[in-house]
Design an enzyme around this catalytic site. Structure first.
Site, PDB file in Angstrom:
ATOM      1  N   ARG A 110       8.770  24.683   5.990  1.00 29.52           N
ATOM      2  CA  ARG A 110       7.718  24.487   5.278  1.00 29.52           C
ATOM      3  C   ARG A 110       7.775  25.477   3.931  1.00 29.52           C
ATOM      4  NH1 ARG A 110       1.695  22.310   6.697  1.00 29.52           N
ATOM      5  NH2 ARG A 110       2.787  20.224   6.785  1.00 29.52           N
ATOM      6  N   ASP A 234      -4.782  11.310   0.197  1.00 29.02           N
ATOM      7  CA  ASP A 234      -4.493  12.717   0.588  1.00 29.02           C
ATOM      8  C   ASP A 234      -5.628  13.810  -0.132  1.00 29.02           C
ATOM      9  OD1 ASP A 234      -3.194  15.029   1.523  1.00 29.02           O
ATOM     10  OD2 ASP A 234      -1.559  15.125   0.303  1.00 29.02           O
ATOM     11  N   CYS A 274      -2.749  11.789   6.099  1.00 24.61           N
ATOM     12  CA  CYS A 274      -1.970  12.829   6.731  1.00 24.61           C
ATOM     13  C   CYS A 274      -2.564  13.578   7.380  1.00 24.61           C
ATOM     14  CB  CYS A 274      -0.623  13.112   5.781  1.00 24.61           C
ATOM     15  SG  CYS A 274      -1.562  14.179   4.337  1.00 24.61           S
ATOM     16  N   ARG A 302       3.553  11.615  14.479  1.00 20.99           N
ATOM     17  CA  ARG A 302       4.616  12.757  14.124  1.00 20.99           C
ATOM     18  C   ARG A 302       5.492  13.082  15.245  1.00 20.99           C
ATOM     19  NH1 ARG A 302       2.928  15.962   9.667  1.00 20.99           N
ATOM     20  NH2 ARG A 302       4.821  16.941   9.910  1.00 20.99           N
TER      21      ARG A 302
HETATM   22  N1  NVA Z   1      -0.550  17.423   0.073  1.00 18.69           N
HETATM   23  C1  NVA Z   1      -1.142  18.344   1.025  1.00 18.69           C
HETATM   24  C2  NVA Z   1      -0.539  17.556   2.340  1.00 18.69           C
HETATM   25  C3  NVA Z   1      -0.925  18.509   3.444  1.00 18.69           C
HETATM   26  C4  NVA Z   1      -0.076  18.056   4.783  1.00 18.69           C
HETATM   27  C5  NVA Z   1      -0.640  19.649   0.688  1.00 18.69           C
HETATM   28  O1  NVA Z   1       0.570  19.918   0.127  1.00 18.69           O
HETATM   29  O2  NVA Z   1      -1.307  20.622   1.104  1.00 18.69           O
HETATM   30  N1   CP Z   2      -0.258  16.291   7.724  1.00 23.02           N
HETATM   31  C1   CP Z   2       0.422  17.603   8.062  1.00 23.02           C
HETATM   32  O1   CP Z   2       1.577  17.803   7.626  1.00 23.02           O
HETATM   33  O2   CP Z   2      -0.445  18.330   8.698  1.00 23.02           O
HETATM   34  P1   CP Z   2      -0.431  20.040   8.908  1.00 23.02           P
HETATM   35  O3   CP Z   2      -0.499  20.441   7.428  1.00 23.02           O
HETATM   36  O4   CP Z   2      -1.430  20.311   9.942  1.00 23.02           O
HETATM   37  O5   CP Z   2       0.958  20.271   9.440  1.00 23.02           O
END
Ligand code: NVA
Ligand code: CP
Length: 315
Positions: A110, A234, A274, A302
């Site tokens: 991530r 979102d 999400c 998920r």
């Molecule tokens: N668009 C959001 C999604 C979080 C799961 C972000 O990138 O923070």
């Molecule tokens: N939706 C999602 O990816 O949630 P987290 O940021 O909690 O992992």
């Protein structure tokens, strides 16, 4: 004697990496794994395998679902906060990728720039999985489509409405529309539309497949939601954009999914997010907790979909 060459390792950086038939196969396996989990059957297809999980941003769902998924498949997951590993002190991604590949069987990342994932995948000799970048969130959208199909059957030919930011999650919906032949209609404020390169890729792909997929980008949420089978949104401010929070709140003020907006959709339309959600901003509590919302199933899925992904890439 000729040694047969090993198949090249696969990565999942975006839905561009998956063909439609592979997505359908993943969904079929996810359904089996979900049923097995509910029946408390032991499925140890990844016994002895380890997944490294590098997080440069916070996470609840992604971390817990990958870690739990690896455990349930008989393997192990390592949570590596970038702050606590040498990556955070400047060890190059390319070096980290090569070292981790000597220890583990897969790497989930991530990160911020999507290019970081591309570099990781280039230097890693084990599969690399995108657990969210600034550009894409493929595991999320696979779980979302799987959830839609559990509730309503095939998504092909259906209308999905996206309300809000043209962000990483939106981009993954765009790629999914190209791969899975549904109509995606987005309503985004003028300066917050999707990346034109992502739109262009999807439109070319849709034309080449001559399927039922289409993409339309509009301004007005009501227009986008009209007759939709699924409404989704979102956060207005994604991780890493915190400094833009006030400006974004102004730009997105009319992009809240509330009960009145949901009335524009089909009567049996589903609502997805999400998560994490910002109640009262991009969605009201009435919608999030209402009868059309499937957000908790979506979050749960998920786990099941990622277990299918992990087996496919690391099994
Ligand atoms: N668009 C959001 C999604 C979080 C799961 C972000 O990138 O923070
Ligand atoms: N939706 C999602 O990816 O949630 P987290 O940021 O909690 O992992």
């Amino acid at each position: 004697m000729n040694t047969p060459s090993l198949p090249a390792k696969r990565d999942l950086l975006s839905l561009m990496d998956l063909q439609p038939e592979e997505i359908h196969a993943l969904f079929a396996r996810a359904a089996q794994l979900k049923a097995a989990q509910k029946a408390r059957e032991v499925v140890h297809t990844l016994k002895g395998r380890t997944l490294a999980m590098i997080f440069e941003k916070p996470s609840t769902r992604t971390r817990v679902s990958f870690e739990t998924g690896m455990y349930q498949l008989g393997g192990h997951a390592l949570f590596l906060s970038s702050k606590d590993i040498q990556l955070g002190r400047g060890e190059p991604l390319s070096d980290s990728a090569q070292v981790l590949s000597r220890f583990v069987d897969g790497i989930m990342v991530r990160t911020f720039a999507h290019a970081n994932l591309v570099t990781m995948a280039q230097y890693a000799t084990v599969p690399v999985i995108n657990g969210l970048s600034d550009d894409f969130h493929p595991c999320q959208i696979l779980a979302d489509v799987f959830t839609y199909q559990e509730h309503r059957g095939s998504i092909a030919g259906r209308k999905v409405a996206w309300v809000g930011d043209g962000n990483n999650v939106a981009h993954s919906w765009i790629l999914a529309a190209a791969r899975l032949d549904f109509h995606l209609v987005m309503a985004t404020p003028a300066d917050y539309g999707p990346n034109p390169q992502v739109v262009e890729w999807a439109q070319k792909e849709m034309a080449a497949r001559a399927g039922q997929g289409s993409l339309t980008v509009l301004r007005h949420p009501r227009e986008a939601v009209a007759g939709a089978d699924l409404v989704t949104t979102d956060a207005w401010t994604s991780m890493g954009q915190e400094k833009e929070c006030k400006r974004r709140a102004r730009a997105f003020a009319h992009y809240c999914v509330d009960t009145a907006l949901m009335r524009e959709a089909q009567q049996d339309a589903l609502f997805m997010h999400c998560l994490p959600a910002h109640r009262g901003e991009e969605v009201t509590s009435e919608v999030l907790d209402g009868p059309q919302s499937v957000v908790w199933d979506e979050a749960e899925n998920r786990l099941h979909v990622q277990k299918a992904i992990l087996e496919w890439l690391m099994g």
